[in-house]
Design a protein around this motif. Sequence first.
Motif, PDB file in Angstrom:
ATOM      1  N   ILE A  39       7.355   0.368  74.317  1.00  0.00           N
ATOM      2  CA  ILE A  39       8.772   0.667  74.578  1.00  0.00           C
ATOM      3  C   ILE A  39       9.573  -0.633  74.680  1.00  0.00           C
ATOM      4  O   ILE A  39      10.643  -0.764  74.071  1.00  0.00           O
ATOM      5  CB  ILE A  39       8.923   1.532  75.848  1.00  0.00           C
ATOM      6  N   TYR A  42       9.828  -2.192  71.249  1.00  0.00           N
ATOM      7  CA  TYR A  42      10.729  -1.406  70.402  1.00  0.00           C
ATOM      8  C   TYR A  42      12.177  -1.809  70.692  1.00  0.00           C
ATOM      9  O   TYR A  42      12.959  -2.040  69.785  1.00  0.00           O
ATOM     10  CB  TYR A  42      10.546   0.104  70.598  1.00  0.00           C
ATOM     11  N   GLU A  43      12.509  -1.902  71.975  1.00  0.00           N
ATOM     12  CA  GLU A  43      13.879  -2.232  72.368  1.00  0.00           C
ATOM     13  C   GLU A  43      14.264  -3.646  71.948  1.00  0.00           C
ATOM     14  O   GLU A  43      15.414  -3.885  71.589  1.00  0.00           O
ATOM     15  CB  GLU A  43      14.055  -2.025  73.875  1.00  0.00           C
ATOM     16  N   ALA A  64       4.847   7.391  75.224  1.00  0.00           N
ATOM     17  CA  ALA A  64       5.665   6.328  74.631  1.00  0.00           C
ATOM     18  C   ALA A  64       6.592   6.887  73.548  1.00  0.00           C
ATOM     19  O   ALA A  64       7.767   6.535  73.487  1.00  0.00           O
ATOM     20  CB  ALA A  64       4.780   5.220  74.063  1.00  0.00           C
ATOM     21  N   GLU A  67       9.467   8.745  75.168  1.00  0.00           N
ATOM     22  CA  GLU A  67      10.439   7.818  75.748  1.00  0.00           C
ATOM     23  C   GLU A  67      11.275   7.115  74.665  1.00  0.00           C
ATOM     24  O   GLU A  67      12.497   7.024  74.774  1.00  0.00           O
ATOM     25  CB  GLU A  67       9.676   6.786  76.598  1.00  0.00           C
ATOM     26  N   ILE A  68      10.611   6.639  73.613  1.00  0.00           N
ATOM     27  CA  ILE A  68      11.335   5.961  72.524  1.00  0.00           C
ATOM     28  C   ILE A  68      12.302   6.935  71.848  1.00  0.00           C
ATOM     29  O   ILE A  68      13.466   6.603  71.609  1.00  0.00           O
ATOM     30  CB  ILE A  68      10.346   5.345  71.501  1.00  0.00           C
ATOM     31  N   LYS A  69      11.838   8.158  71.554  1.00  0.00           N
ATOM     32  CA  LYS A  69      12.693   9.146  70.882  1.00  0.00           C
ATOM     33  C   LYS A  69      13.867   9.581  71.765  1.00  0.00           C
ATOM     34  O   LYS A  69      14.930   9.915  71.252  1.00  0.00           O
ATOM     35  CB  LYS A  69      11.876  10.378  70.457  1.00  0.00           C
ATOM     36  N   LYS A  71      15.536   7.628  73.819  1.00  0.00           N
ATOM     37  CA  LYS A  71      16.543   6.567  73.735  1.00  0.00           C
ATOM     38  C   LYS A  71      17.000   6.301  72.306  1.00  0.00           C
ATOM     39  O   LYS A  71      18.136   5.891  72.088  1.00  0.00           O
ATOM     40  CB  LYS A  71      15.977   5.260  74.312  1.00  0.00           C
ATOM     41  N   TYR A  72      16.087   6.485  71.356  1.00  0.00           N
ATOM     42  CA  TYR A  72      16.362   6.182  69.948  1.00  0.00           C
ATOM     43  C   TYR A  72      15.941   7.381  69.096  1.00  0.00           C
ATOM     44  O   TYR A  72      14.847   7.396  68.543  1.00  0.00           O
ATOM     45  CB  TYR A  72      15.577   4.933  69.496  1.00  0.00           C
ATOM     46  N   ALA A  75      14.188   6.976  65.673  1.00  0.00           N
ATOM     47  CA  ALA A  75      12.965   6.173  65.554  1.00  0.00           C
ATOM     48  C   ALA A  75      11.964   6.872  64.636  1.00  0.00           C
ATOM     49  O   ALA A  75      11.780   8.083  64.714  1.00  0.00           O
ATOM     50  CB  ALA A  75      12.345   5.952  66.934  1.00  0.00           C
TER      51      ALA A  75
END
Length: 119
Positions: A39, A42-43, A64, A67-69, A71-72, A75
């Motif tokens: 994460i 990625y950021e 993970a 969490e990534i999806k 915020k983004y 992705a």
Amino acid sequence: MAKVLVVDDAAFMRMQLRDMLTKLGHEVVGEAENGVDAIEKYEQLIPELVTMDITMPEMDGIQAVTEIKRKYPNAQIIMCSAMGQQGMVIDAIKAGAKDFIVKPFSIDRIKEALDKFLN
């Protein structure tokens, strides 16, 4: 050519994937060894594509991806799993992963998965 973040807790797997991705003409912009690290990287890097292992310490690949999806949403994530993790692969797809590759990796399968995203 894609900028790729490789996430796997095993250094030799990251190295193997990096070598294959590089041979296919992609750029590995970063590596992470667990979900928390993934994460953060990625950021920092905002890669075009992530290869994400499922089973890792601290935070697994499914958490993970979630969490990534969150915020983004755009992705692009490909899950990497060992044989016998089909149930987890389904969870990963539900979490937002776009495809999965089963270990041990073959360069043809990696190319096929990446071509889906890049074309």
